[in-house]
Design a protein around this motif. Structure first.
Motif, short mmCIF file in Angstrom:
data_model
loop_
_atom_site.label_atom_id
_atom_site.label_comp_id
_atom_site.label_asym_id
_atom_site.label_seq_id
_atom_site.Cartn_x
_atom_site.Cartn_y
_atom_site.Cartn_z
N ILE A 10 -5.07 9.06 -3.24
CA ILE A 10 -5.05 8.29 -4.48
C ILE A 10 -5.87 7.01 -4.35
N LEU A 11 -5.68 6.27 -3.27
CA LEU A 11 -6.35 4.98 -3.13
C LEU A 11 -7.86 5.13 -2.99
N GLY A 45 2.38 1.62 -3.42
CA GLY A 45 1.39 2.06 -4.40
C GLY A 45 1.05 3.53 -4.27
N VAL A 46 0.87 3.99 -3.02
CA VAL A 46 0.56 5.40 -2.80
C VAL A 46 1.71 6.29 -3.27
N LEU A 68 3.74 9.81 -9.94
CA LEU A 68 3.29 9.88 -11.33
C LEU A 68 2.26 10.98 -11.52
N PHE A 69 1.36 11.12 -10.55
CA PHE A 69 0.32 12.15 -10.67
C PHE A 69 0.93 13.55 -10.63
N ARG A 81 0.83 -1.20 0.00
CA ARG A 81 0.00 0.00 0.00
C ARG A 81 0.87 1.26 0.00
N LEU A 111 -9.31 5.97 -6.50
CA LEU A 111 -9.39 4.81 -7.37
C LEU A 111 -10.48 3.86 -6.92
N VAL A 113 4.24 5.63 -5.54
CA VAL A 113 4.42 5.64 -7.00
C VAL A 113 3.26 6.38 -7.67
N GLY A 114 2.04 6.11 -7.21
CA GLY A 114 0.89 6.81 -7.79
C GLY A 114 0.97 8.31 -7.60
N SER A 115 1.39 8.74 -6.42
CA SER A 115 1.51 10.17 -6.14
C SER A 115 2.60 10.82 -6.99
#
Length: 456
Positions: A430-431, A359-360, A366-367, A356, A434, A362-364
């Protein structure tokens, strides 16, 4: 038998209800700010919408001067929007959902109170009322201290001073960064007591209700740090380390070089570096001019790192969260040392939590990178703005910090729309976003895939 008609909001999940409620609050706030008696002089709806979004997401970026362009009513609306967003838009919508959805136990629907933690944005605490009482008590104490220290004495009489003290206490505790002065708190750079009160409000708001409640309930046992919960100890350690590293880093990059701190007296250098180190982690105030001309590139990179990490879970601030960074660093250490478990202070962290956190992060990243690229593409006419300024502004919006290098007001409508989307996504997480959009449910399956050999 006639079936009772079900409205569309009855079928919303917790994440969807949170997003819809947040958008409704933002648009309601924009309508109130657009009222003729809410502002002084002209104020278009787009500016009101941007200001409302920034307030509800407790960011602080603005395209207007809230101290001169908003009337007392408009400033009151702004403060209420900050309270709604800062005290937890998530907590409020979850609490109100019990009155909207019919049937079923609220605690059971919220996975026994852990629903928000599953999405990485902090829990609602034992009760919403306790959160509210704790926050309002700390804000009241902060406002009284600011007033007694002469806050705003040079601007007006007693009512004006009371209002300035209350507004800035609310803004500081909620890590919003809104100020009724266009220069933020630069006028109090040489006032250590005021700096100290603002810093304490920012820190207590950023720590979150769980930590402050734990500290208060065990105040008589604080001689032994281990009496606190593991979460509280980890948050306090991470926060102290980040404040210290930010303070020393700013002294190194700005005070001993050619930065703006080098021209200040040593006492002001100390307080300015400490204040900016604390404020960079989602508060957004500044006690020294903030621009590419006053800060070195190294100083700006340091501020961006502090902004991106942000506050702690369950706090009023945004960002990646201190505990997420702690888990990532622990996972990195375990990978480099060849350990089979991820350990944080002699406690093993579950594989699910590590995934988790990864994921948070990498997602942050990229965003934020996508935001910066979009800003640079749609703002080509602004030729004197570098990519680092676009990246700084993107991180400031996504991490709900509100520090501005003078870019926000110069962006066109599409650029400001990118920032509004970034502020909202950064606030809800982010989570959770989604989960609300994709509506994916956890599937328990006995299927196991064959492991592949992969070199990294």
């Amino acid at each position: 038998m006639i079936q009772q008609r079900q409205h569309w909001w009855h079928s919303l999940s917790v994440p969807q209800f949170t997003l819809v409620s947040g958008l409704l609050v933002i648009f309601s706030g924009s309508l109130l700010l657009s009222l003729p008696f809410a502002h002084v002089g002209p104020l278009n709806y787009w500016s009101a919408l941007f200001t409302s979004t920034s307030a509800v997401t407790v960011t602080g970026l603005t395209v207007i001067d809230v101290g001169t362009q908003l009337s007392l009513f408009g400033q009151l609306v702004l403060m209420l929007l900050i309270l709604i967003g800062g005290l937890g838009l998530m907590a409020i919508t979850i609490f109100l959902q019990g009155f909207v959805l019919r049937g079923g136990d609220l605690r059971r629907r919220l996975d026994r109170g852990r629903a928000l933690d599953e999405f990485g944005v902090g829990g609602i605490g034992p009760t919403f009322h306790q959160i509210l009482r704790t926050a309002l008590s700390l804000i009241a104490i902060g406002a009284i201290l600011l007033f007694c220290l002469g806050f705003g004495a040079e601007t007006g009489g007693l009512p004006q001073r009371l209002w300035l003290s209350l507004f800035h206490a609310v803004s500081a505790y909620n890590n919003a960064g809104f100020s009724l002065w266009s220069s933020s708190l630069e006028g109090y750079r040489a006032n250590p007591p005021v700096n100290g009160v603002i810093i304490l409000l920012i820190i207590t708001g950023g720590l979150g209700y769980r930590v402050t409640s734990d500290l208060w309930s065990k105040r008589l046992q604080l001689r032994r740090f281990r009496q606190l919960s593991f979460h509280s100890r980890l948050v306090l350690r991470c926060s102290a380390v980040l404040v210290l590293l930010g303070f020393l880093g700013l002294l190194l990059t700005e005070a001993f070089g050619s930065g703006i701190l080098s021209v200040l007296p040593w006492q002001e250098r100390f307080w300015a570096a400490l204040f900016q180190s604390v404020s960079a982690r989602t508060a957004g105030f500044h006690s020294i001019p903030l621009s590419v001309h006053t800060f070195s590139d190294a100083g700006l990179v340091l501020l961006m790192a502090l902004m991106f990490i942000g506050a702690s879970p369950g706090g009023t601030g945004g960002g990646l969260k201190t505990t997420t960074m702690a888990v990532l660093l622990a996972a990195t250490r375990s990978a480099l040392w060849g350990e089979e478990q991820v350990v944080v202070h002699h406690r093993a962290v579950s594989y699910k939590v590590v995934l988790r956190a990864l994921g948070v992060t990498v997602g942050s990243l990229l965003f934020v990178l996508l935001m910066a690229i979009l800003l640079s593409l749609v703002s080509r006419p602004i030729s004197d703005v570098s990519f680092i300024e676009f990246l700084f502004t993107s991180i400031s919006a996504f991490a709900t910090v509100g520090m501005d290098l003078g870019v926000t007001a110069r962006l066109n409508g599409f650029g400001q729309l990118v920032l509004m989307v970034g502020m909202f996504v950064g606030r809800v997480g982010i989570l959770l976003l989604l989960s609300a959009v994709l509506q994916r449910q956890s599937l328990h399956t006995y299927v196991r895939y064959t492991q592949a050999e992969l070199h990294v």
